[in-house]
Design a protein around this motif. Sequence first.
Motif, PDB file in Angstrom:
ATOM      1  N   THR A 107      29.610 -18.332   2.940  1.00 26.73           N
ATOM      2  CA  THR A 107      28.945 -19.304   3.813  1.00 26.73           C
ATOM      3  C   THR A 107      27.427 -19.130   3.799  1.00 26.73           C
ATOM      4  N   GLU A 108      26.963 -18.019   3.277  1.00 21.87           N
ATOM      5  CA  GLU A 108      25.528 -17.733   3.227  1.00 21.87           C
ATOM      6  C   GLU A 108      25.252 -16.857   2.024  1.00 21.87           C
ATOM      7  N   PHE A 109      24.084 -17.048   1.414  1.00 19.93           N
ATOM      8  CA  PHE A 109      23.710 -16.183   0.297  1.00 19.93           C
ATOM      9  C   PHE A 109      22.275 -15.719   0.489  1.00 19.93           C
ATOM     10  N   SER A 110      22.088 -14.409   0.426  1.00 25.63           N
ATOM     11  CA  SER A 110      20.757 -13.826   0.536  1.00 25.63           C
ATOM     12  C   SER A 110      20.313 -13.334  -0.830  1.00 25.63           C
ATOM     13  N   LEU A 111      19.099 -13.701  -1.202  1.00 31.98           N
ATOM     14  CA  LEU A 111      18.555 -13.232  -2.469  1.00 31.98           C
ATOM     15  C   LEU A 111      18.338 -11.721  -2.481  1.00 31.98           C
ATOM     16  N   GLN A 112      18.404 -11.102  -1.299  1.00 27.78           N
ATOM     17  CA  GLN A 112      18.324  -9.647  -1.246  1.00 27.78           C
ATOM     18  C   GLN A 112      19.525  -8.998  -1.939  1.00 27.78           C
ATOM     19  N   GLU A 113      20.619  -9.757  -2.087  1.00 25.49           N
ATOM     20  CA  GLU A 113      21.806  -9.231  -2.760  1.00 25.49           C
ATOM     21  C   GLU A 113      21.525  -8.919  -4.230  1.00 25.49           C
ATOM     22  N   ILE A 114      20.535  -9.574  -4.817  1.00 22.19           N
ATOM     23  CA  ILE A 114      20.245  -9.364  -6.232  1.00 22.19           C
ATOM     24  C   ILE A 114      18.881  -8.713  -6.437  1.00 22.19           C
ATOM     25  N   LYS A 115      18.329  -8.153  -5.403  1.00 20.15           N
ATOM     26  CA  LYS A 115      17.023  -7.516  -5.486  1.00 20.15           C
ATOM     27  C   LYS A 115      17.040  -6.398  -6.529  1.00 20.15           C
ATOM     28  N   GLY A 116      16.082  -6.443  -7.451  1.00 19.97           N
ATOM     29  CA  GLY A 116      15.956  -5.388  -8.448  1.00 19.97           C
ATOM     30  C   GLY A 116      16.840  -5.548  -9.665  1.00 19.97           C
ATOM     31  N   LEU A 117      17.633  -6.618  -9.734  1.00 23.32           N
ATOM     32  CA  LEU A 117      18.491  -6.832 -10.901  1.00 23.32           C
ATOM     33  C   LEU A 117      17.678  -7.560 -11.977  1.00 23.32           C
ATOM     34  N   LYS A 118      17.080  -6.805 -12.863  1.00 26.60           N
ATOM     35  CA  LYS A 118      16.060  -7.316 -13.782  1.00 26.60           C
ATOM     36  C   LYS A 118      16.629  -8.082 -14.971  1.00 26.60           C
ATOM     37  N   ASN A 125      31.280 -23.075  -3.134  1.00 31.53           N
ATOM     38  CA  ASN A 125      31.505 -22.193  -2.002  1.00 31.53           C
ATOM     39  C   ASN A 125      31.310 -23.013  -0.727  1.00 31.53           C
ATOM     40  N   LYS A 126      30.978 -22.350   0.361  1.00 25.37           N
ATOM     41  CA  LYS A 126      30.720 -23.023   1.630  1.00 25.37           C
ATOM     42  C   LYS A 126      29.326 -22.652   2.147  1.00 25.37           C
ATOM     43  N   ILE A 127      28.425 -22.411   1.241  1.00 24.92           N
ATOM     44  CA  ILE A 127      27.089 -21.929   1.585  1.00 24.92           C
ATOM     45  C   ILE A 127      26.282 -23.028   2.263  1.00 24.92           C
ATOM     46  N   SER A 128      25.771 -22.710   3.440  1.00 22.54           N
ATOM     47  CA  SER A 128      24.907 -23.652   4.152  1.00 22.54           C
ATOM     48  C   SER A 128      23.477 -23.137   4.254  1.00 22.54           C
ATOM     49  N   ARG A 129      23.273 -21.835   3.991  1.00 17.71           N
ATOM     50  CA  ARG A 129      21.933 -21.254   4.106  1.00 17.71           C
ATOM     51  C   ARG A 129      21.647 -20.322   2.939  1.00 17.71           C
ATOM     52  N   ILE A 130      20.421 -20.410   2.428  1.00 18.89           N
ATOM     53  CA  ILE A 130      19.897 -19.457   1.449  1.00 18.89           C
ATOM     54  C   ILE A 130      18.805 -18.666   2.154  1.00 18.89           C
ATOM     55  N   THR A 131      18.912 -17.347   2.128  1.00 20.96           N
ATOM     56  CA  THR A 131      17.951 -16.504   2.854  1.00 20.96           C
ATOM     57  C   THR A 131      17.396 -15.426   1.924  1.00 20.96           C
ATOM     58  N   GLY A 132      16.512 -14.608   2.494  1.00 23.07           N
ATOM     59  CA  GLY A 132      16.001 -13.424   1.790  1.00 23.07           C
ATOM     60  C   GLY A 132      15.081 -13.741   0.644  1.00 23.07           C
ATOM     61  N   ASN A 133      14.067 -14.589   0.868  1.00 24.55           N
ATOM     62  CA  ASN A 133      13.197 -14.984  -0.248  1.00 24.55           C
ATOM     63  C   ASN A 133      12.430 -13.790  -0.802  1.00 24.55           C
ATOM     64  N   MET A 134      11.974 -13.954  -2.044  1.00 23.31           N
ATOM     65  CA  MET A 134      11.343 -12.869  -2.798  1.00 23.31           C
ATOM     66  C   MET A 134       9.827 -12.845  -2.663  1.00 23.31           C
ATOM     67  N   GLU A 135       9.262 -13.723  -1.901  1.00 20.27           N
ATOM     68  CA  GLU A 135       7.817 -13.937  -1.919  1.00 20.27           C
ATOM     69  C   GLU A 135       7.026 -12.667  -1.674  1.00 20.27           C
ATOM     70  N   ASN A 136       7.431 -11.891  -0.672  1.00 20.24           N
ATOM     71  CA  ASN A 136       6.618 -10.745  -0.275  1.00 20.24           C
ATOM     72  C   ASN A 136       7.185  -9.414  -0.766  1.00 20.24           C
ATOM     73  N   LEU A 137       8.131  -9.487  -1.704  1.00 18.40           N
ATOM     74  CA  LEU A 137       8.724  -8.257  -2.187  1.00 18.40           C
ATOM     75  C   LEU A 137       7.793  -7.552  -3.174  1.00 18.40           C
ATOM     76  N   VAL A 138       7.746  -6.238  -3.050  1.00 16.66           N
ATOM     77  CA  VAL A 138       6.963  -5.462  -4.004  1.00 16.66           C
ATOM     78  C   VAL A 138       7.618  -5.530  -5.381  1.00 16.66           C
ATOM     79  N   ASP A 139       8.945  -5.491  -5.398  1.00 12.23           N
ATOM     80  CA  ASP A 139       9.690  -5.577  -6.651  1.00 12.23           C
ATOM     81  C   ASP A 139       9.767  -7.029  -7.090  1.00 12.23           C
ATOM     82  N   VAL A 140       8.875  -7.410  -7.977  1.00 13.64           N
ATOM     83  CA  VAL A 140       8.853  -8.799  -8.447  1.00 13.64           C
ATOM     84  C   VAL A 140       9.597  -8.951  -9.760  1.00 13.64           C
TER      85      VAL A 140
END
Length: 654
Positions: A343-354, A364-379
Motif C-alpha cells: 500500500t506504500e513504497f518508500s525509496l529508503q527501501e532501496i537506499k544504497g543499492l547502486k 499493487n495497492k500503492i497510494s503513497r511514494i515516500t522517502g525521497n532521495m533529495e537530501n541523502l548523502v548517499d547519492v
Amino acid sequence: MIALALAAAFLSALAGQLGAGASLHCAMRREISPCTCRREDVGTGAILVICQRINTYEDIARALTNKFSPETKIGLDISYSQLPDFADHSFRELGLSITRLKLNFDNLSELKESVFTKLDLVDYFSLSDNSLMEMPRHVLRHLPHVKTLDLCRNKITKLTEEDFKDIQEVEHLLVADNQISKIERHAVPKALKHVHLGINKLNTLNGALRDLDDLEWIFINANHLKTIDNELPVKAKKIALIHAAHNELQSLPKDLRQMPSLESLYFYDNNIKTLDGALQKSRKLVRIGLSFNKIETLAEDEFSETEILADLDIAYNQLRSLNGSLRSLKSLRYLNLTHNSLTEFSLQEIKGLKRLSVIDLSHNKISRITGNMENLVDVETRVLELRLDHNYILNLGGALMGLHGLLRLNLSHNQIQQISPDDLIGLEDLRLLDVSHNHITSLEETSKTFLPSLEELIAHHNNITILDKDFHGLPSLCIADLSYNKIQSVNYEVVSKSRCTINGVPSILKIYLQDNPVLCEERLYELVAILESLNTRVSGVSTCVATQTSAPVLMRALNDIVPDTPVIVVTHTGVGMLEGREIQPSQLAYQRVGALIGHVLPEREGGLPVLVEPPVTLPPASTNVVVKWPDERREKSHPLADHLRLRDLNSSPQ
C-alpha cells in the motif's frame, strides 16, 4: 519460460548435442546413404553418424557395416525412424566403436538385450521420446561406463534400487516428463552430479538424494511435493542450483541454511507463506525465483548475508511490507514485486543499492511514494527503470526528486490528477515518462520542469483540454502520445523549444492526438501545416461526423475500401491541386496510415487507397479555429501566415 530455459541449458550442458563442434564434412557421406556423417571433434577424429527417418534397421546395417575403422570413435544418432526389425539385429554387427548413442522418437516400447551387447565404450546414451514403461536395466548392464543417461519423455512409473546397479559411473541422469510416482531410497547412483526428476508424479523424494555428495544441479520441478525437508544433500559442497517450482511446498526447506554454495533457487508456483530465514546464509546466491506463492511478510534480516544476489523475483504474492529487508542486497539488479498487496513504497527501501536496473512495483495497492532521495548523502542509489503502473497513486509529492540515473518511469493506470514541478526535479536522465490512464487535466506544470533527456511522453487516456507551453521543459522530445484526451486547442508554440534528434541526427517530433476534439476542427490543416514547418508531425484519427451532405457518402465509400478503419472527413467547397491534376472535393479525406496524416485517394491504383505526402493544402474555412497565437506580431511574422490566411482567425490573440 524459466523452466524451459533451465531445462534447455541442462540438456545442452550435460547431455551434449551430438556433433555440436562439427566443422568438417565426413569423407564417407556418399558411401553410407541414407545416413550421413560429419566430424564431431577434429582433434580426436570422432565422427557423428546421423540416420534419421529410416524405414528399417536393415537399411542402417547395410549402410554402416564395416564402413569405419575400429579406431574411429562414432557418435550414432538413430532418430525419427521406424524400426520394425530392430530386435533382429545388434549394434555389434555394425563393426563400429560407438561412444555416443541416440535412439530418440523411434516409438520404442520394448528393448531386446541382445541388440545392445558390446557397447562398453558408450558414455552417452539417450532413449528420450519413446514409449518405455520401465527402466531398461537389462540394456544398461551392457553400458557400464555411461556417464549421461537421458530417458526423458517416456512412460516410466518408478525408479528402483536394481535399475542403476550396473551403471554406477552415471553423472548426469535425466528422467524428466515421465510418470514416476515412486523412487526407492538407494535407487540412483551416488556419483550423480546432475539429476532431472521434473514433470513427474512424485509425492516424496524418499531420501533418494540425501547422500549424493557430488550433486551440483537438482531439478524436481512440476511434481506433487509438499515438503522437501531433510531431502537435500547438505554435504554436497558444489550444489549450485535447485529447481523446485510447480509443486505444493508449504515452506522453503530448512536444509538451505546448510548449503552456502547455492547460486540459483527456483521455488515459484508453490504454497510458500514465509521464508523463515532459510536464505540468510546463502552468500553465493545470485538469483531467486519465488513468484506465485503466498508470501505475506519479509523479515528485516531475511537476506542478511546474500550480498551478491542480483535477481529477486517475488511477484504474485501477498506482500504488504518490505520491512527494510532489501538493504543488504548491494548487488541487486532486478527486483520484481508486481502483483502484491503493498500500500506504500518508500525509496529508503532501496537506499544504497547502486546496481539496480529495474524495480517492478506494478499491480499493487500503492497510494503513497515516500522517502525521497533529495537530501541523502548517499547519492549513488541507481534505478534505471521504475514501474509503478496499476496502483492507486494520487500524487507523487516530490518523492522521486533526486532519483538520479532513472531512464524510464511508468506511472500509468493510477489516479494522478496533477504533476507538480517538484515531482520530476533531478531526473536529468529520464528518457520515457508514461502517465497514461490517469486523471490529469493539464501538463502546464511540466513546462516548469527541465527534463533534458526525455524523448517519449505517453499521456493518452487523461482529461487534458489544452496544449500551450507544456513541452517547453522537454528539449529532446520526439514522441508525445496525447490520444484519447479532451484537447480542444493547441498553441503551435508548444513545440517551439523542442528539437528531436535521433543518434545525433535531427528528426521529427511526432504528436499523437487520436480521438481528441481538436481533430474535428475544420481548420485542422492550418495547425498541421504550421507544426510541420517546425519539424513536428501531428497524427491521429477521429470518428467525428462532418456536417455537409456529401460526408456520409464519402465515409461509406472509404469504409468499403478499408473495413473498420475510422477516418476524418474534411469537407469543403474548394478544389485542390495534386501533381498538376484537379481533385474534386468528394475525392479527398484525411486518414491515418501508420503515424502519418495524409490524403487518401480511393479511386486511384485499382481502387486501393493511396497516401499522398505532404497533405494537400485545403482552402481555409472561417470558423472553428484551433491555432492560438501569443500576439498579433507573431501572427504576421510567421512565414505561413499569409498562405494560411491567419487574419481570418476569429480567436482572440493571447
